[in-house]
Design an enzyme around this catalytic site. Structure first.
Site, PDB file in Angstrom:
ATOM      1  N   CYS A  98       0.804  -1.216   0.000  1.00 43.39           N
ATOM      2  CA  CYS A  98       0.000   0.000   0.000  1.00 43.39           C
ATOM      3  C   CYS A  98       0.849   1.286   0.000  1.00 43.39           C
ATOM      4  O   CYS A  98       1.415   1.639  -1.022  1.00 43.39           O
ATOM      5  CB  CYS A  98      -0.968  -0.044   1.177  1.00 43.39           C
ATOM      6  SG  CYS A  98      -2.383   1.008   0.955  1.00 43.39           S
ATOM      7  N   HIS A 212      -3.802  -5.676   2.750  1.00 43.75           N
ATOM      8  CA  HIS A 212      -3.419  -5.760   4.164  1.00 43.75           C
ATOM      9  C   HIS A 212      -3.990  -7.057   4.742  1.00 43.75           C
ATOM     10  O   HIS A 212      -4.595  -7.854   4.016  1.00 43.75           O
ATOM     11  CB  HIS A 212      -4.037  -4.583   4.944  1.00 43.75           C
ATOM     12  CG  HIS A 212      -3.528  -3.242   4.543  1.00 43.75           C
ATOM     13  ND1 HIS A 212      -2.273  -2.773   4.871  1.00 43.75           N
ATOM     14  CD2 HIS A 212      -4.120  -2.258   3.828  1.00 43.75           C
ATOM     15  CE1 HIS A 212      -2.124  -1.548   4.393  1.00 43.75           C
ATOM     16  NE2 HIS A 212      -3.218  -1.211   3.755  1.00 43.75           N
TER      17      HIS A 212
HETATM   18  N1  GLN Z   1      -2.106   6.891   2.582  1.00 41.75           N
HETATM   19  C1  GLN Z   1      -2.224   6.048   1.391  1.00 41.75           C
HETATM   20  C2  GLN Z   1      -3.659   6.097   0.810  1.00 41.75           C
HETATM   21  O1  GLN Z   1      -4.585   6.475   1.472  1.00 41.75           O
HETATM   22  C3  GLN Z   1      -1.856   4.621   1.730  1.00 41.75           C
HETATM   23  C4  GLN Z   1      -2.812   4.011   2.719  1.00 41.75           C
HETATM   24  C5  GLN Z   1      -2.335   2.666   3.227  1.00 41.75           C
HETATM   25  O2  GLN Z   1      -1.122   2.373   3.273  1.00 41.75           O
HETATM   26  N2  GLN Z   1      -3.304   1.819   3.682  1.00 41.75           N
HETATM   27  O3  GLN Z   1      -3.838   5.678  -0.353  1.00 41.75           O
END
Ligand code: GLN
Length: 256
Positions: A98, A212
């Site tokens: 992510c 995740h």
């Molecule tokens: N901040 C980034 C987004 O909102 C990554 C979020 C994350 O790592 N879950 O896309």
């Protein structure tokens, strides 16, 4: 068997939704096979060198909120980036989840419009469209790209099947360059951008993903693929994954 050295980048900044569990799963699945494991924690106080990264078996970096990405960003871009680029381009095994996946591309435009130039390792870019577009949140099932499924090492350790399962929560939408292969094709969920049914990316021996969970908790085939590749092995002794595979199957039946 040689020691598995896992370089875990920015554990204090990028560890959303249990991403740190990916390191624990790699450690435990190697330990159960009698493989010696060392986890090296890489934060802004640690200096890297071309010599040091040669000892890494696997590089792992998790996800984080825009704020977390901004906190570690300068160190990643200025200090760690050149060594990570060298490691990936030379075929190093790595998994980026992510927020870190986003920063491996050309740029990440965050929710407030700030542009974080990425490392440009992956030919992709990510834009967060603010509140104009809903966040991509929910359960994900995707079909693993053929290129990975047919990889001889992946094929040898794969006792699960054609899918990956996990959970996503990101505002950023990622668009792959034409030369890049996705990690998988979305069956349930949003994936990279909720438009082209792609999820994640495959580049050399590196993987980016929005999943995740942690990702490797219900995807032992991917965990074992990373371990085997990290050790330069064609296969691994089997573990009893009956319970994990039933969890994978159940997760695959979840609605978005
Ligand atoms: N901040 C980034 C987004 O909102 C990554 C979020 C994350 O790592 N879950 O896309």
């Amino acid at each position: 068997m040689s020691k598995l050295i896992i370089a875990y980048f920015y554990p204090s900044y990028l560890n959303l939704y249990g991403d740190t569990g990916n390191v624990e799963i790699l450690r435990e699945r190697a330990r159960r096979r009698g493989i010696d494991v060392e986890v090296v924690y890489i934060d802004p106080t640690v200096s890297l060198s071309s010599e040091a990264v040669k000892y890494f078996s696997i590089v792992f970096m998790g996800g984080g909120p825009d704020s977390g990405q901004k906190l570690m960003y300068e160190d990643l871009y200025k200090n760690k980036g050149p060594y990570l680029r060298e490691y990936v381009e030379k075929g190093g095994i790595s998994l980026f989840i992510c927020g870190s996946y986003q920063l491996m591309g050309h740029y990440y435009k965050s929710a407030d419009g700030t542009i974080l130039n990425g490392l440009g390792i992956f030919d992709l870019y990510t834009e967060h469209f603010g509140n104009h577009k809903p966040r991509c949140i929910g359960n994900v099932t995707c079909e693993i790209s053929e290129e990975l499924r047919h990889d001889p090492v992946f094929n040898s350790v794969n006792k699960v099947g054609r899918t990956l399962v996990g959970f996503e929560n990101h505002g950023g939408r990622t668009y792959l360059g034409n030369s890049l292969l996705p990690l998988g094709k979305i069956i349930t969920g949003y994936g990279n951008n909720a438009e082209d049914a792609s999820e994640g990316v495959l580049y050399k021996n590196s993987i980016g993903s929005y999943l995740h969970g942690p990702l490797l908790a219900k995807n032992p085939h991917l965990a074992d693929y990373l371990i085997a590749k990290g050790l330069g092995m064609d296969s691994l002794p089997e573990l009893d994954d009956t319970l994990i595979i039933s969890a994978h199957t159940a997760a695959g039946n979840l609605k978005q």
